[in-house]
Design an enzyme around this catalytic site. Structure first.
Site, PDB file in Angstrom:
ATOM      1  N   GLU A  62       0.802  -1.221   0.000  1.00  0.00           N
ATOM      2  CA  GLU A  62       0.000   0.000   0.000  1.00  0.00           C
ATOM      3  C   GLU A  62       0.834   1.270   0.000  1.00  0.00           C
ATOM      4  OE1 GLU A  62      -0.646  -2.591   2.049  1.00  0.00           O
ATOM      5  OE2 GLU A  62      -2.547  -3.302   1.227  1.00  0.00           O
ATOM      6  N   HIS A 131     -10.131  -5.757  10.498  1.00  0.00           N
ATOM      7  CA  HIS A 131     -10.835  -5.569   9.227  1.00  0.00           C
ATOM      8  C   HIS A 131     -12.228  -4.988   9.404  1.00  0.00           C
ATOM      9  CE1 HIS A 131      -7.589  -7.843   7.598  1.00  0.00           C
ATOM     10  NE2 HIS A 131      -8.145  -7.995   6.416  1.00  0.00           N
TER      11      HIS A 131
END
Lengths: 325, 327
Positions: A62, A131
């Site tokens: 990322e 998450h």
């Protein structure tokens, strides 16, 4: 052409496809955007349609997804970079905050960063604490960045097009549990303004300020409240930055009470900001303290029933409204 | 690669002397409080910066760290505007909003001065991606310190440059210390170019392991980087190392407990400017007067830069809030 109900997923796909046809410098890069077709299937078919140059699978990395997209944007391209979920955007925090948001100011306007970072947010899917959250408000802290939080297909399409055409970096946050939601969308090209909130339901008794998943919960709550004769005005922020609270102030001066609803955590959140601004702007119209409905102040658990118990719900919103109406 | 003629060599000498005099003055006026924040001097490393910039072709790009004054001056940014930026003036290259660590000039393909260690590496990959995307023959030279090779951005950016075959010269300026930590205490690889091997496939394709250049010799740097740019243009990414030495502290006020005075003096004796001057006087007859004139002109240019910066206005309250967003 008549409006046709499509899903948020279809709205996002068609916005991307139309913008890529319109402008050769628009391209997609990110995790599983190409061969896989997007982990949420938003870019399915794009690799065949546009080829590898414009639909670029990246490593799961990322920092460089966001960082290289900043560089490509500075150099003249218009990247739409995808970070699969906002949880992984934390890994790219430096690139988003220190690179994307500050590049223009720090060099006094020498560079522009026409970049969109698409990502998904939200809990409620039994994925455990790392998450499962809706932390987009964190990114709204930083000037230089825009944060989009669409809650309907119509908004998603018009806002994504606006984000792609704008010369500033936009964190475009989609809700992972809402991609199948349908709403009518015109077939013709349209672009929504950046930083405009939208009144999704009219009412005179209480103002509910919300966005995305909170919008869904709030609309359900408003229907229930209406059965008891309480008419809620529901305002969808649509953008956390620029934050457009003018319609909120206007509504508050009519209803004299407000509830802010969001999926994020309860401290230092959207509700805190909105409540403070309502207090400053509308103190003389205030009949009750602004109420806040958010997730509980804990990391989310895996087990289904207790996870849902930690999240806001229409019932919690109704309870908050009844505290002040 | 064009063989440098006498005028070119004199111009490199001019650039190195200008950088040295400029930074010596910066150190002085920093002590007087005319420059704020951090100040990271390039003194000792001038040959690497000047040789690298000299190797760039017209449309190539360069991006570097917060130790960026030398690159800015070598790239031909006006010393007045650079000094004004150091002093936070409106006339500075970044309008007084960036400071010493954030010099840049889009017009010069100089993409900054970046102050998060490793943070500019992905930007370099992105600039190179633009060239690849548009099928343009433009190479991006990304300078970094040895310390940056240990941060996550290094891995992700080099890996992506190999996977996407981007035209980048990754140039490690190995000045032997990441702040005060010696290279071998911070990095598993003692030679920075060895790190290229992690980004090669079993057939040896990927990032080319480039040379370790003598970073105190401007001509060696020029030759090495010229070849690296040519390689990147034709083939893809390459990792090069320039062995150099920072004669001053990491930044102003560094007590330098991590090295000995003897070590600094040893490097000072073989510093890049004296060495290059000696080369020029040994190889070109009657060049001393040219060199002396350059020395004098550099002092003059720095005086002018300081005078310009001191007489320049501060940014205004309008400037304070401008350019947060593009219109």
């Amino acid at each position: 052409m008549a409006d046709r109900p499509i899903t948020i997923r279809e709205a996002l796909s068609s916005a991307l496809r139309e913008e890529m046809h319109r402008d050769e410098s628009v391209f997609i890069m990110g995790e599983e955007v190409g061969v896989w077709g997007g982990t949420f299937a938003v870019t399915r078919g794009f690799l065949d349609e546009f080829g590898e140059k414009r639909v670029r699978d990246t490593p799961i990395a990322e920092m460089v997804i966001a960082g290289s997209a900043v560089g490509a944007a500075m150099a003249g391209l218009r990247p739409v970079a995808e970070i699969m979920t906002i949880n992984f955007a934390f890994v790219a925090m430096d690139a988003i905050v220190n690179l994307a948001a500050k590049m223009r100011y720090m060099f006094d306007g020498q560079f522009k960063v026409p970049l969109v970072i698409r990502t998904t947010t939200g809990g409620g899917k039994q994925l455990g604490a790392t998450h499962s959250h809706a932390p987009e408000v964190i990114f709204a802290h930083f000037p230089g960045l825009y944060v989009a939080v669409p809650g309907t297909a119509y908004d998603a399409k018009g806002m994504l097009k606006a984000a792609i055409r704008d010369d500033n970096p936009v964190l475009f946050v989609e809700h992972s549990t809402m991609l199948q939601r349908r709403s009518p969308v015109p077939a013709d090209d349209y672009v929504l303004p950046i930083g405009k909130s939208d009144i999704k339901r009219k009412g005179d008794d209480v103002t509910i300020v919300t966005y995305q998943k909170g919008l869904e919960w709030s609309m359900d709550a408003a229907e229930e409240l209406a059965k008891e004769g309480i008419e809620a005005e529901v305002i969808d922020l649509r953008w956390l930055r620029p934050l457009d609270l003018e319609p909120v102030f206007e509504s508050f001066k009519k209803t004299n009470r407000a509830v802010v609803v969001e999926e994020s955590l309860p401290m230092f959140n959207v509700g805190a900001e909105v409540a403070a601004q309502i207090t400053n702007e509308c103190f003389d119209w205030m009949d009750a303290p602004v109420q806040r409905v958010a997730a509980m102040d804990i990391p989310l658990p895996y087990s289904r029933e207790i996870e849902l118990a930690a999240l806001p719900s229409p019932a919690k919103i109704i309870k908050a409204v009844k505290e002040i109406v | 690669m064009a063989k440098p003629n006498k005028n070119t060599l004199l111009d490199w000498y001019r650039q190195m002397v200008l950088i040295r005099r400029f930074e010596e003055r910066c150190a002085e006026i920093y002590q007087q409080g005319l420059i704020g924040g951090f100040l990271h001097l390039y003194i000792g490393q001038e040959a690497t910066g000047v040789g690298t910039v000299a190797a760039l072709r017209e449309n190539d790009h360069i991006i570097t760290t917060y130790r960026d004054h030398g690159i800015a001056l070598a790239k031909g940014l006006d010393p007045k505007a650079v000094m004004a930026e150091m002093m936070g003036k409106k006339t500075g290259v970044s309008g007084g909003k960036g400071g010493s660590m954030h010099l840049a000039s889009r017009d010069h393909n100089f993409w900054g001065g970046h102050a998060i260690v490793g943070g500019h590496l992905p930007i370099a990959a992105g600039i190179a991606l633009k060239a690849r995307y548009n099928d343009e023959d433009e190479v991006t030279v990304c300078m970094m310190g040895d310390g940056a090779t240990n941060i996550g951005y290094f891995h992700e950016s080099l890996n992506l440059s190999a996977v996407w075959d981007l035209p980048v010269v990754w140039l490690v300026e190995n000045n032997q210390y990441g702040m005060g930590t010696a290279v071998e205490r911070a990095s598993a690889a003692d030679h920075m170019v060895l790190k290229a091997r992690g980004y090669q496939n079993s057939r040896g394709e990927g990032i080319k392991e480039g040379p370790r250049l003598d970073g105190m010799d401007v001509m060696a740097v020029y030759e090495g980087i010229s070849e690296a740019i040519d390689y990147a243009s034709k083939n893809g990414p390459i990792l090069v190392e320039s062995l150099t030495y920072r004669l001053e502290g990491h930044s102003m006020g560094d007590p330098q407990r991590y090295r000995t005075k003897d070590e600094v003096e040893e490097y000072s004796a073989k510093g890049p400017i004296g060495r290059f001057r000696q080369y020029l006087t040994e190889n070109y007859k009657n060049i001393e007067s040219d060199l002396d004139k350059i020395d004098g002109d550099a002092v003059e240019a720095v005086n002018e830069a300081v005078a310009f910066a001191e007489s320049s206005p501060d940014p205004t309250m309008d400037d304070l809030i401008s350019n947060v967003y593009a219109d």
